[in-house]
Design an enzyme around this catalytic site. Structure first.
Site, mmCIF file in Angstrom:
data_model
loop_
_atom_site.group_PDB
_atom_site.id
_atom_site.type_symbol
_atom_site.label_atom_id
_atom_site.label_comp_id
_atom_site.label_asym_id
_atom_site.label_seq_id
_atom_site.Cartn_x
_atom_site.Cartn_y
_atom_site.Cartn_z
ATOM 1 N N GLU A 53 1.678 13.180 -3.437
ATOM 2 C CA GLU A 53 0.844 13.517 -2.339
ATOM 3 C C GLU A 53 1.943 14.345 -1.405
ATOM 4 O O GLU A 53 2.603 13.878 -0.833
ATOM 5 C CB GLU A 53 0.453 12.293 -1.601
ATOM 6 C CG GLU A 53 -0.360 11.407 -2.297
ATOM 7 C CD GLU A 53 -0.438 10.136 -1.678
ATOM 8 O OE1 GLU A 53 -0.677 9.970 -0.770
ATOM 9 O OE2 GLU A 53 -0.379 9.114 -2.787
ATOM 10 N N HIS B 137 -3.433 5.073 5.831
ATOM 11 C CA HIS B 137 -4.297 6.207 5.316
ATOM 12 C C HIS B 137 -5.562 6.622 6.366
ATOM 13 O O HIS B 137 -6.643 6.543 5.563
ATOM 14 C CB HIS B 137 -4.973 5.902 4.028
ATOM 15 C CG HIS B 137 -3.965 6.085 2.905
ATOM 16 N ND1 HIS B 137 -2.779 6.909 3.049
ATOM 17 C CD2 HIS B 137 -3.926 5.399 1.545
ATOM 18 C CE1 HIS B 137 -2.303 6.903 1.700
ATOM 19 N NE2 HIS B 137 -2.645 6.149 0.861
ATOM 20 N N HIS C 157 -5.445 12.591 -2.446
ATOM 21 C CA HIS C 157 -4.802 11.295 -3.119
ATOM 22 C C HIS C 157 -5.409 11.167 -4.604
ATOM 23 O O HIS C 157 -5.995 10.296 -4.935
ATOM 24 C CB HIS C 157 -5.553 9.860 -2.187
ATOM 25 C CG HIS C 157 -4.783 8.706 -2.470
ATOM 26 N ND1 HIS C 157 -4.623 8.241 -3.554
ATOM 27 C CD2 HIS C 157 -3.960 8.232 -1.769
ATOM 28 C CE1 HIS C 157 -3.899 6.968 -3.453
ATOM 29 N NE2 HIS C 157 -3.291 7.116 -2.299
#
Length: 333
Positions: A298, A103, A177
């Site tokens: 996502e 991420h 997210h």
């Protein structure tokens, strides 16, 4: 109606924008991480319920280790060995999921303060902007990212990401997210919801969630959600895996029809997800403080694409434009 308020957290001035539609349903947006802080939609009895996980105390977003509602980048999900090569040069990233980068690393977009660049009352849109300097978290090139959140009168949240890079090419893979719990009760089990996910294949991964390069047909297996199934009923059938539940990239192909649907019979709330991304990462929330309190859907590019030339490219070049869309439409059944 759009309102913006400022709050001071640990000496840092932050902004919270709230978009309220004609029915009173609303979305709150925090400029730290361009984050969805709350999302209230009506249940079958007309009661407004918050269907995303978040913190009541804004200061907790300063250490948002679970990425609640955040914009993720520069690269959503994992890059193996926290490194990649591009145009003959090797780049070293922050390793925050040893040995991999996840991420965007410790200095990912979820930690950055965005500017509120534009408010458009006429279509219920708040646009946030962040300029990521060359070398941030190890990534090349200067990226200017715009995140436009639009909230409609029929309870659809659209998130549009547009970006350009200058100087050098860079991997770019942006997503949101949010953890969804359509019961509207964050203490309940979100996997009691029924999921439909229009992907017949997933990326095979190692026990560190790095793709092997193989694409697996998952029809007629516990991974198959091409018809609706209660998530909790399938978790126990997944076999020996690093997590009990799901953390899998489904190849949906990018489609105009829904990529996924989540439905909770307890509240009657359904969420229809649309995206032009080629796949959806489905995570069942195993590692939350209260496991399964929320699930993630996502839309994003392929996991670890910078190190997998056989995957569709995730490289943004100077002079080209990144333009991707996520939409979450809430209805009652």
């Amino acid at each position: 109606m759009i309102t913006v308020r400022e709050i001071v957290v640990n000496g840092i001035t932050l902004s919270v924008a709230k978009i309220v539609n004609s029915s009173g349903a609303s979305v709150e947006l925090l400029n730290l991480g361009a984050t969805v802080k709350s999302l209230f939609v009506p249940d079958r009895n007309g009661m407004l319920r918050n269907v995303v996980l978040g913190y009541d105390e804004t200061e907790r977003y300063l250490a948002n280790t679970h990425y609640f509602g955040s914009t993720i980048g520069r690269y959503a999900n994992r890059i193996s060995d926290s490194s990649f090569s591009l145009n003959g040069k090797a780049y070293r990233l922050q390793s925050n999921d040893t040995p991999n980068s996840n991420h965007g690393g410790n200095d990912g977009f979820h930690t950055r303060i965005f500017d509120i660049a534009r408010i458009a009352e006429e279509n219920g849109t708040v646009t946030m902007r962040y300029r990521s300097p060359d070398g941030e978290a190890g990534f090349p090139g200067q990226v200017e990212l715009n995140v436009a959140y639009s909230w409609s009168d029929d309870n659809e949240l659209a998130i549009r990401y547009t970006a350009g890079v200058s100087g050098r090419s860079t991997p770019l893979n942006i997503t949101n997210h949010s953890y969804f719990n359509l019961s509207g009760d964050c203490t309940s089990d979100a996997t009691q919801a029924e999921l439909t996910l229009h992907g017949e294949s997933i990326l095979e991964t190692t026990d560190r969630f790095i793709p092997t390069g193989r694409i697996i047909d998952i029809r007629r297996t516990p991974f198959d959600f091409t018809s609706p199934h209660k998530i909790a009923d399938r978790i126990g059938r997944l076999g020996n895996r690093p997590l009990k539940g799901y953390n899998d990239y489904y190849i949906t192909g990018g489609r105009s029809s829904p990529a996924a649907k989540l439905y909770d019979r307890r509240s009657g709330i359904a969420m229809h997800m649309y995206t032009d991304y080629p796949g959806v990462l489905f995570y069942s929330g195993d590692c939350l403080p209260r496991p399964y309190a929320g699930v993630c859907l996502e839309g994003q590019l392929y996991v670890n694409a910078p190190n997998r030339p056989e995957f569709p490219s995730a490289i943004l070049h100077p002079g080209t434009r990144y333009d991707r869309l996520l939409k979450y439409h809430f209805t009652v059944e």
